[in-house]
Design a protein around this motif. Structure first.
Motif, mmCIF file in Angstrom:
data_model
loop_
_atom_site.group_PDB
_atom_site.id
_atom_site.type_symbol
_atom_site.label_atom_id
_atom_site.label_comp_id
_atom_site.label_asym_id
_atom_site.label_seq_id
_atom_site.Cartn_x
_atom_site.Cartn_y
_atom_site.Cartn_z
ATOM 1 N N THR A 194 0.839 -1.201 0.000
ATOM 2 C CA THR A 194 0.000 0.000 0.000
ATOM 3 C C THR A 194 0.872 1.249 0.000
ATOM 4 N N PRO A 195 0.615 2.212 -0.887
ATOM 5 C CA PRO A 195 1.387 3.471 -0.840
ATOM 6 C C PRO A 195 1.188 4.170 0.505
ATOM 7 N N LEU A 196 2.271 4.677 1.038
ATOM 8 C CA LEU A 196 2.215 5.296 2.361
ATOM 9 C C LEU A 196 3.224 6.425 2.420
ATOM 10 N N VAL A 197 2.782 7.581 2.869
ATOM 11 C CA VAL A 197 3.657 8.716 3.168
ATOM 12 C C VAL A 197 3.319 9.184 4.573
ATOM 13 N N PHE A 198 4.333 9.615 5.293
ATOM 14 C CA PHE A 198 4.109 10.120 6.640
ATOM 15 C C PHE A 198 3.683 11.583 6.611
ATOM 16 N N PHE A 199 4.258 12.378 5.705
ATOM 17 C CA PHE A 199 3.888 13.774 5.515
ATOM 18 C C PHE A 199 3.702 14.018 4.020
ATOM 19 N N GLU A 200 2.807 14.927 3.712
ATOM 20 C CA GLU A 200 2.602 15.351 2.336
ATOM 21 C C GLU A 200 3.373 16.646 2.071
ATOM 22 N N ARG A 201 3.732 16.800 0.822
ATOM 23 C CA ARG A 201 4.411 18.021 0.388
ATOM 24 C C ARG A 201 3.409 18.846 -0.394
ATOM 25 N N ALA A 202 3.194 20.077 0.037
ATOM 26 C CA ALA A 202 2.184 20.931 -0.589
ATOM 27 C C ALA A 202 2.603 21.308 -2.008
ATOM 28 N N SER A 203 1.607 21.655 -2.786
ATOM 29 C CA SER A 203 1.877 22.017 -4.180
ATOM 30 C C SER A 203 2.667 23.310 -4.300
ATOM 31 N N ASP A 204 2.580 24.169 -3.310
ATOM 32 C CA ASP A 204 3.314 25.432 -3.362
ATOM 33 C C ASP A 204 4.691 25.327 -2.712
ATOM 34 N N ALA A 205 5.164 24.114 -2.466
ATOM 35 C CA ALA A 205 6.479 23.924 -1.854
ATOM 36 C C ALA A 205 7.562 24.320 -2.843
ATOM 37 N N PRO A 206 8.693 24.807 -2.358
ATOM 38 C CA PRO A 206 9.795 25.150 -3.278
ATOM 39 C C PRO A 206 10.312 23.906 -3.977
ATOM 40 N N PRO A 207 10.801 24.015 -5.167
ATOM 41 C CA PRO A 207 11.289 22.837 -5.901
ATOM 42 C C PRO A 207 12.504 22.238 -5.210
ATOM 43 N N PRO A 208 12.638 20.931 -5.243
ATOM 44 C CA PRO A 208 13.802 20.299 -4.610
ATOM 45 C C PRO A 208 15.077 20.597 -5.389
ATOM 46 N N ALA A 209 16.212 20.343 -4.736
ATOM 47 C CA ALA A 209 17.501 20.610 -5.381
ATOM 48 C C ALA A 209 17.703 19.724 -6.597
ATOM 49 N N VAL A 210 17.180 18.511 -6.546
ATOM 50 C CA VAL A 210 17.269 17.565 -7.662
ATOM 51 C C VAL A 210 15.858 17.113 -7.975
ATOM 52 N N SER A 211 15.473 17.210 -9.206
ATOM 53 C CA SER A 211 14.119 16.832 -9.591
ATOM 54 C C SER A 211 13.936 15.329 -9.470
ATOM 55 N N VAL A 248 8.137 21.240 11.369
ATOM 56 C CA VAL A 248 8.396 20.906 9.976
ATOM 57 C C VAL A 248 8.130 22.149 9.138
ATOM 58 N N PRO A 249 8.658 22.206 7.933
ATOM 59 C CA PRO A 249 8.383 23.389 7.085
ATOM 60 C C PRO A 249 6.890 23.574 6.841
ATOM 61 N N VAL A 250 6.513 24.792 6.536
ATOM 62 C CA VAL A 250 5.099 25.110 6.387
ATOM 63 C C VAL A 250 4.484 24.404 5.190
ATOM 64 N N TRP A 251 5.286 23.998 4.217
ATOM 65 C CA TRP A 251 4.744 23.292 3.056
ATOM 66 C C TRP A 251 4.662 21.779 3.276
ATOM 67 N N VAL A 252 4.984 21.331 4.479
ATOM 68 C CA VAL A 252 4.892 19.916 4.845
ATOM 69 C C VAL A 252 3.824 19.783 5.913
ATOM 70 N N ARG A 253 2.916 18.857 5.712
ATOM 71 C CA ARG A 253 1.835 18.667 6.676
ATOM 72 C C ARG A 253 1.387 17.213 6.642
ATOM 73 N N PRO A 254 0.771 16.738 7.722
ATOM 74 C CA PRO A 254 0.243 15.369 7.698
ATOM 75 C C PRO A 254 -0.848 15.236 6.642
#
Length: 843
Positions: free
Chosen positions: A248-265, A445-451
């Protein structure tokens, strides 16, 4: 009419929304977790497991887990905690994610992993099954629940001090195959051990907490990156491991759509991870092999870079993995040919002793026959260069014998640098209660990360309600300080902090008074409630073991809640300590009877007359005190200064007091030798005559038999001796019906002259012997006081026999009667003399 049609149309339009809401509510994901950190072992304390458990528990709370946790659990508490968690996971339903994290000592035996309680005494391999917890006994029932996902993390692969005699135990933890829907993770690769952390937290717990907070990171990615971080933090000394069958897919926290882009795509990461290791540079190849963590990946690295400085380190990792897989295959087959096949490949391997144990269990010879059907392994035998690593008793990757070169830092494309708040973590404040986990300062956690929104909010979770705020719990002031990302701070009671916040990222100081006025209850919850709650069985045990803090105006705690006396410490009632209060006694002060209250102490040498005990209670008057019951408020005796006046007479009885009879009221104490003063008897006693020596001996013999028969050394509220001559002692146990039935109120022990009555308390072995003698002593007392006198507590309660006067009393006090620690129960010459006197008086 048009209005009615419009309302009907709106109702039909809302039906799909209601159905979607009901479906989402029914499919809400519940998250439950059990976190245990055992650090206070009897064989030697560990530095980080309790802190590690607190850090992981706090991170799981932020992710929406309903966490129960505890530290320093013994075997019984640990088993009950696991059972409680299985019941909780069962009640949560199939749409549940269960997380178990244990930190401490772990051992393996015959292919099974065990978690060691703090009270375990493992002297040899045969003690493991009896003293430790076999984890498969709880992982299999958890897997049988068919939950959405079950995650079991064992931060327990350490060099342990157990089983130093007899056949050795294999190092680290045993490689296991998880059940469907289960992920099992170790802090160190199977068959290896991790070095002890140097900071306030272990490297694995710190890395795991960091990766759990990464928004949008899948379950496998959490543990892959945790392995890279641990290897980087320990300079290659520790290689974490996990095996998963969670689909089953599982994530502990979600990354919001307005989060800054990661250093590596994500596309770049996927492309480089898909490339063969031989097509990568040496540094990237090592990181790729470590991230994949397979025997094929390590072999591919060795084939591409056999002379690289990392080749020796990778060869040791591959050697440990090959041996662990070979042993796992042999253990699953579990036949004599399987173990002979293992011993043929690894005659001095770490599991050679396990193979011999299994052969002995199967009644097979250790040496194989000339020809047998060897099992076919799905991996080649070890090359000669791997044998040097397998022969080590415990494989550690920072072993100075190997002198491995430190690995390079992982490339950014595999692992980004740690966030600033995780570079150096401050140690948590000391825990505030028994079994309670430490509570670190929560870093948001950063504001763009939430449960995830589909996670059912856990109850009373201050961390989850302030996931983007810094939370500091002050157990001294019983307050919680919350700082939002803007730097605004407010200090609130725990009840306010546990209440769900409408906007957890913007807690303003202006809203604090209104929020406190609306949410603060009359009796705020203690700050301890902000820590992960204890498992129900552990909480019950903590309530009985932890002394309650006294409240204003509260009565003293009952004897049932008093902590047991420690070995080598004076018992209650000894050396001026107060006696514990009895359960169920009346609050009305009464004149104590001889059965429960010792007499006045003897005067100090050189003083004129003894003084009465100081008064207790606010309503007492200095001249006419109302003596409280010794079982309620024991008075501390204080000798009068030299040259003081005569002892004050006992007060006359008030209507609420109970007038003692002459049979149960002791005489006042005899002054010290050389005092020469007369003895003054209380005015309320019906008789002031001094008993004759013969009658006194007879009564002493009968009283000593009663004390012997009624000596039940389990509770701490027995009457204990004072260190003064003339002390009246009774063996009546307040609130204990069994002891009260044996210890008659009319039977007292009257010590005269220098005779000292020392009634002590034995520990468990002495208690058992004492209880075994109680019945015989009681029957003897019914027929003959002389015979009952001999039925003493052998090794249980040691007392100085009450001598009449002169040589007998002084001999008894001289024969080793000053303390309670020595429970010998030996027949001394002085005791034999008293028995002869008792027989003569009875005849």
């Amino acid at each position: 009419m048009p209005r009615i049609r419009k309302l009907i149309a709106m109702a039909f339009a809302l039906i799909p929304l209601v159905l979607v809401f009901v479906a989402s509510a029914a499919q809400a994901e519940k998250r439950v977790a059990l976190v245990v950190g055992n650090a206070g072992y009897q064989v030697g304390a560990l530095a980080t497991p309790a802190n590690d458990a607190g850090l992981v528990a706090q991170t799981l709370q932020a992710a929406g887990f309903d966490v129960v946790g505890a530290r320093d659990l013994d075997q019984d508490s640990l088993r009950r905690a696991f059972s409680d968690f299985l019941e909780k996971a069962t009640a949560a339903g199939p749409d549940t994610v269960a997380f178990i994290y244990v930190s401490g000592y772990g051992v393996q035996l015959e292919g099974e992993n065990y978690f060691v309680p703090v009270d375990a005494k493992i002297a040899r391999d045969a003690d493991v099954a009896a003293e430790a917890i076999r984890l498969s006994d709880y992982i299999r029932p958890l897997a049988a629940l068919k939950l959405k996902a079950s995650i079991v993390v064992l931060d327990a692969a350490r060099a342990n001090p157990f089983a130093k005699s007899g056949p050795p135990l294999a190092g680290g933890l045993a490689l296991v195959e998880p059940e469907p829907g289960v992920l099992i993770a170790f802090n160190a690769a199977p068959g290896t051990v991790a070095p002890e952390g140097q900071g306030p937290y272990g490297p694995y717990a710190q890395a795991l907490a960091e990766m759990l907070r990464e928004g949008g990171l899948p379950l496998a990615g959490v543990f892959d990156r945790a392995r890279l971080r641990v290897n980087d933090m320990t300079k290659g000394a520790e290689v974490a491991w996990y095996a998963s069958k969670v689909e089953t897919p599982l994530v502990f926290f979600e990354r919001a759509s307005d989060a800054p882009p990661p250093a590596v795509s994500s596309e770049q990461e996927a492309a480089i991870r898909a490339r063969p290791i031989r097509d990568l540079g040496a540094q990237e190849a090592y990181a790729a092999a470590l991230e994949r963590d397979t025997l094929d990946g390590y072999s591919e690295f060795l084939g591409a870079y056999p002379d690289d400085p990392m080749a020796a380190r990778v060869r040791a990792i591959a050697a440990a993995r090959r041996e662990a897989l070979t042993w796992r295959r042999s253990r699953l087959v579990d036949t004599p040919p399987a173990y002979w096949s293992y011993l043929r490949r690894y005659p001095q391997g770490p599991h050679a002793a396990d193979a011999h144990r299994r052969l002995a269990f199967l009644a097979a010879a250790f040496e194989p026959p000339p020809s047998f059907a060897a099992i076919a392994y799905d991996l080649p035998p070890p090359p000669p260069e791997e044998i040097i690593y397998i022969r080590r008793p415990v494989l550690v990757f920072d072993d100075p014998v190997f002198a491995f070169a430190p690995p390079p830092p992982p490339p950014v494309i595999f692992l980004a640098p740690p966030p600033p708040e995780f570079v150096v973590l401050a140690p948590p404040p000391p825990p505030i209660g028994i079994f309670v986990l430490p509570m670190p300062v929560y870093r948001p956690v950063p504001v763009w990360v939430r449960p995830p929104a589909y996670v059912a909010p856990p109850p009373n979770n201050v961390i989850y309600n302030n996931v983007h705020n810094t939370v500091v719990v002050n157990n001294v002031t019983n307050t919680v300080t919350i700082t939002n990302p803007s730097g605004q701070t407010q200090t609130v009671p725990p009840a306010v902090a546990m209440a769900p916040a409408a906007q957890p990222a913007a807690v303003s100081t202006q809203a604090a008074p209104a929020q406190q006025a609306a949410s603060a209850p009359a009796a705020p919850a203690p700050a301890a409630s902000l820590a992960p709650s204890l498992p129900p069985s552990v909480a019950q045990k903590a309530a009985t073991l932890q002394p309650q803090s006294p409240q204003a105006g509260a009565q003293p705690a009952s004897a049932a809640t008093q902590p047991p006396p420690q070995r080598g410490q004076p018992l209650p009632g000894m050396k001026g300590q107060p006696l514990p209060p009895a359960t169920g006694t009346s609050a009305t002060p009464t004149t104590p009877s001889a059965a429960i209250t010792p007499g006045a102490p003897s005067a100090a040498p050189g003083s004129a007359k003894p003084a009465t005990a100081p008064l207790q209670g606010p309503a007492a008057k200095p001249t006419t005190p109302t003596t409280p019951s010794a079982a309620i408020t024991p008075a501390t005796p204080s000798p009068a200064p030299a040259g003081s006046a005569k002892p004050a007479t006992a007060p006359s009885q008030t209507p609420a007091a109970t007038t003692p009879s002459a049979a149960v009221t002791p005489s006042t104490s005899t002054p010290a030798a050389g005092a020469g003063a007369k003895r003054k008897t209380p005015a309320v006693k019906p008789s002031t005559t001094t008993p004759s020596a013969g009658a006194r001996r007879e009564r002493q013999t009968r009283s000593a038999a009663t004390a012997n028969a009624g000596c039940k050394a389990r509770d701490t509220d027995n009457a204990f001796s004072r260190d003064c001559a003339g002390l009246a002692i009774a063996c009546k146990q307040a609130g204990n019906a069994n002891a009260s039935a044996r210890c008659k109120t009319s039977d007292t022990v009257i010590a005269a002259d220098a005779g000292q009555a020392g009634h002590g308390l034995a520990f468990t072995p002495a208690r058992e012997r004492c209880q075994a003698r109680n019945a015989a002593a009681t029957n003897s007392r019914r027929t003959s006081g002389t015979t009952a006198r001999k039925a003493n507590c052998a090794g249980g309660c040691r007392r100085g026999s009450a001598a009449s006067s002169g040589a007998e009393g002084r001999a008894t006090a001289t024969k080793g009667m000053p303390g309670w620690q020595d429970h010998g129960g030996r027949e001394r010459p002085a005791r034999l003399q008293i028995n002869r006197l008792a027989r003569n008086s009875s005849l």
